[in-house]
Motif scaffolding. Structure first.
Motif, PDB file in Angstrom:
ATOM      1  N   GLU A   1     -33.021  24.555  30.732  1.00 34.46           N
ATOM      2  CA  GLU A   1     -32.805  23.822  31.983  1.00 34.46           C
ATOM      3  C   GLU A   1     -34.028  22.997  32.359  1.00 34.46           C
ATOM      4  N   ARG A   2     -35.212  23.619  32.267  1.00 34.49           N
ATOM      5  CA  ARG A   2     -36.444  22.908  32.596  1.00 34.49           C
ATOM      6  C   ARG A   2     -36.699  21.764  31.602  1.00 34.49           C
ATOM      7  N   HIS A   3     -36.399  22.013  30.334  1.00 34.64           N
ATOM      8  CA  HIS A   3     -36.570  20.992  29.308  1.00 34.64           C
ATOM      9  C   HIS A   3     -35.700  19.771  29.601  1.00 34.64           C
ATOM     10  N   GLU A   4     -34.438  20.006  29.923  1.00 33.83           N
ATOM     11  CA  GLU A   4     -33.530  18.897  30.193  1.00 33.83           C
ATOM     12  C   GLU A   4     -33.977  18.102  31.412  1.00 33.83           C
ATOM     13  N   TYR A   5     -34.474  18.786  32.419  1.00 31.17           N
ATOM     14  CA  TYR A   5     -34.982  18.096  33.614  1.00 31.17           C
ATOM     15  C   TYR A   5     -36.187  17.232  33.268  1.00 31.17           C
ATOM     16  N   GLU A   6     -37.145  17.800  32.541  1.00 31.60           N
ATOM     17  CA  GLU A   6     -38.363  17.071  32.217  1.00 31.60           C
ATOM     18  C   GLU A   6     -38.074  15.858  31.331  1.00 31.60           C
ATOM     19  N   VAL A   7     -37.182  16.028  30.361  1.00 35.68           N
ATOM     20  CA  VAL A   7     -36.849  14.915  29.476  1.00 35.68           C
ATOM     21  C   VAL A   7     -36.133  13.812  30.251  1.00 35.68           C
ATOM     22  N   ALA A   8     -35.228  14.197  31.149  1.00 37.41           N
ATOM     23  CA  ALA A   8     -34.458  13.213  31.906  1.00 37.41           C
ATOM     24  C   ALA A   8     -35.334  12.389  32.844  1.00 37.41           C
ATOM     25  N   HIS A   9     -36.322  13.025  33.456  1.00 37.75           N
ATOM     26  CA  HIS A   9     -37.105  12.343  34.488  1.00 37.75           C
ATOM     27  C   HIS A   9     -38.489  11.881  34.025  1.00 37.75           C
ATOM     28  N   TYR A  10     -39.072  12.584  33.055  1.00 39.21           N
ATOM     29  CA  TYR A  10     -40.448  12.264  32.667  1.00 39.21           C
ATOM     30  C   TYR A  10     -40.632  12.089  31.160  1.00 39.21           C
TER      31      TYR A  10
ATOM     32  N   THR B   1     -40.709  14.314  28.916  1.00 36.61           N
ATOM     33  CA  THR B   1     -41.653  15.337  28.471  1.00 36.61           C
ATOM     34  C   THR B   1     -40.891  16.534  27.906  1.00 36.61           C
ATOM     35  N   PRO B   2     -40.779  16.658  26.588  1.00 38.67           N
ATOM     36  CA  PRO B   2     -40.049  17.791  26.014  1.00 38.67           C
ATOM     37  C   PRO B   2     -40.827  19.098  26.161  1.00 38.67           C
ATOM     38  N   LEU B   3     -40.099  20.187  26.363  1.00 34.24           N
ATOM     39  CA  LEU B   3     -40.732  21.496  26.525  1.00 34.24           C
ATOM     40  C   LEU B   3     -40.380  22.475  25.405  1.00 34.24           C
ATOM     41  N   LEU B   4     -39.262  22.280  24.735  1.00 31.22           N
ATOM     42  CA  LEU B   4     -38.743  23.309  23.837  1.00 31.22           C
ATOM     43  C   LEU B   4     -39.671  23.640  22.676  1.00 31.22           C
ATOM     44  N   GLU B   5     -40.421  22.674  22.184  1.00 34.29           N
ATOM     45  CA  GLU B   5     -41.252  22.932  21.009  1.00 34.29           C
ATOM     46  C   GLU B   5     -42.554  23.650  21.348  1.00 34.29           C
ATOM     47  N   THR B   6     -43.056  23.476  22.562  1.00 31.02           N
ATOM     48  CA  THR B   6     -44.401  23.978  22.875  1.00 31.02           C
ATOM     49  C   THR B   6     -44.459  24.979  24.023  1.00 31.02           C
ATOM     50  N   TYR B   7     -43.405  25.062  24.833  1.00 35.05           N
ATOM     51  CA  TYR B   7     -43.427  25.978  25.975  1.00 35.05           C
ATOM     52  C   TYR B   7     -42.623  27.235  25.666  1.00 35.05           C
ATOM     53  N   ARG B   8     -42.946  28.317  26.400  1.00 34.05           N
ATOM     54  CA  ARG B   8     -42.280  29.598  26.209  1.00 34.05           C
ATOM     55  C   ARG B   8     -41.920  30.209  27.560  1.00 34.05           C
ATOM     56  N   HIS B   9     -40.918  31.055  27.531  1.00 32.81           N
ATOM     57  CA  HIS B   9     -40.465  31.762  28.734  1.00 32.81           C
ATOM     58  C   HIS B   9     -40.989  33.185  28.644  1.00 32.81           C
ATOM     59  N   TYR B  10     -41.915  33.526  29.538  1.00 36.08           N
ATOM     60  CA  TYR B  10     -42.522  34.856  29.564  1.00 36.08           C
ATOM     61  C   TYR B  10     -41.941  35.675  30.718  1.00 36.08           C
ATOM     62  N   LEU B  11     -41.780  36.966  30.470  1.00 38.14           N
ATOM     63  CA  LEU B  11     -41.303  37.907  31.484  1.00 38.14           C
ATOM     64  C   LEU B  11     -42.337  39.021  31.635  1.00 38.14           C
ATOM     65  N   PHE B  12     -42.806  39.233  32.874  1.00 42.17           N
ATOM     66  CA  PHE B  12     -43.772  40.289  33.173  1.00 42.17           C
ATOM     67  C   PHE B  12     -43.083  41.336  34.033  1.00 42.17           C
ATOM     68  N   VAL B  13     -43.141  42.576  33.576  1.00 45.25           N
ATOM     69  CA  VAL B  13     -42.444  43.672  34.251  1.00 45.25           C
ATOM     70  C   VAL B  13     -43.446  44.486  35.057  1.00 45.25           C
ATOM     71  N   PHE B  14     -43.250  44.527  36.374  1.00 44.79           N
ATOM     72  CA  PHE B  14     -44.077  45.345  37.245  1.00 44.79           C
ATOM     73  C   PHE B  14     -43.186  46.381  37.926  1.00 44.79           C
ATOM     74  N   HIS B  15     -43.790  47.232  38.747  1.00 42.36           N
ATOM     75  CA  HIS B  15     -43.028  48.286  39.400  1.00 42.36           C
ATOM     76  C   HIS B  15     -42.094  47.678  40.443  1.00 42.36           C
ATOM     77  N   GLY B  16     -40.805  47.667  40.137  1.00 40.02           N
ATOM     78  CA  GLY B  16     -39.812  47.195  41.085  1.00 40.02           C
ATOM     79  C   GLY B  16     -39.683  45.689  41.204  1.00 40.02           C
ATOM     80  N   GLU B  17     -40.342  44.928  40.330  1.00 39.09           N
ATOM     81  CA  GLU B  17     -40.197  43.476  40.387  1.00 39.09           C
ATOM     82  C   GLU B  17     -40.532  42.849  39.037  1.00 39.09           C
TER      83      GLU B  17
END
Length: 238
Positions: free
Chosen positions: A68-77, A79-95
């Motif tokens: 979703e972010r990649h499509e937005y960035e390519v459409a407006h700026y 700027t492709p994200l898929l090749e160089t960006y990553r989706h990270y998830l950090f798990v904390f207590h209850g969030e």
């Protein structure tokens, strides 16, 4: 949004677990694109690896949010994200904290100056850590080369998490030295590459492996010649 390679870095601060030394931990983000936080105790992605005690950092593959972010960035700026960006998830207590960025780095901030990057942080400039090698281009412009003093195997290992500043090119104008471009080392999907970047401009040369600084001299000197031509047009001396 601040660039993650300008030492004004976005970061996530968190209290260290009970039983460890008091204080905070920190995750620094390389070129943060987006972040979001939600509460919960169950993993938000069915395809995520099963939780094991002590696990708290995940990388989400085939991420719909990254797409979703990649499509937005390519459409407006464009700027492709898929090749160089990553989706990270950090798990904390209850969030959960989710981030889209190019890389991450873990350390413990200095309580006296929590926003400062410690010596050796990959996103910190090499000024003060590496002695400058002075060069004078055919145009008369003086520039400096600084080489990261860390061992190459350590830089390659660190580049699996975050780009490592391998070399730094500084212009010297009116006796003042300032970074103009840097070579960044990054390892992703088993491939190590080095790219010559200029802040706010982007990459203008990429080589595989761990090249020498001299391998970038030709493209760097071409840029120096462009700068010299612009300075002459403005009536400035080299």
């Amino acid at each position: 949004m601040r660039s993650g390679r300008n030492e004004a870095c976005d970061a996530l601060y968190f209290p260290l677990p009970y039983g460890e030394d008091v204080g905070q931990g920190r995750v620094t983000f390389e070129d943060l694109d987006a972040a979001r936080v939600c509460r919960g105790e169950h993993m938000p992605y069915p395809g995520a690896a099963p939780y094991r005690r002590g696990d708290w950092v995940y990388e989400i593959s085939d991420s719909p949010w990254l797409l979703e972010r990649h499509e937005y960035e390519v459409a407006h700026y464009r700027t492709p994200l898929l090749e160089t960006y990553r989706h990270y998830l950090f798990v904390f207590h209850g969030e959960f904290v989710e981030v889209i960025a190019q890389g991450i780095w873990f350390d413990r901030p200095d309580p006296a100056d929590p926003s400062a990057l410690p010596v050796g942080h990959p996103l910190r400039r090499l000024d003060g850590r590496a002695a400058p090698e002075i060069h004078t281009s055919p145009t008369g412009i003086v520039w400096e080369l600084r080489r990261n003093p860390e061992a190459v195997p350590d830089l390659v290992a660190g580049s699996r998490l975050c780009s490592q500043r391998l070399y730094q090119f500084n212009f010297v104008f009116d006796g003042q030295s300032s970074e103009s471009a840097s070579v960044w080392l990054r390892t992703a999907e088993g491939r190590t590459t080095a790219r010559l970047d200029r802040d706010w401009v982007g990459t203008f040369a990429t080589l595989d492996g761990v090249p020498s600084a001299e391998d970038f001299f030709e493209v760097w000197e071409a840029y120096v010649a462009e700068v010299a031509a612009r300075r002459r047009e403005m009536g400035k001396v080299p």
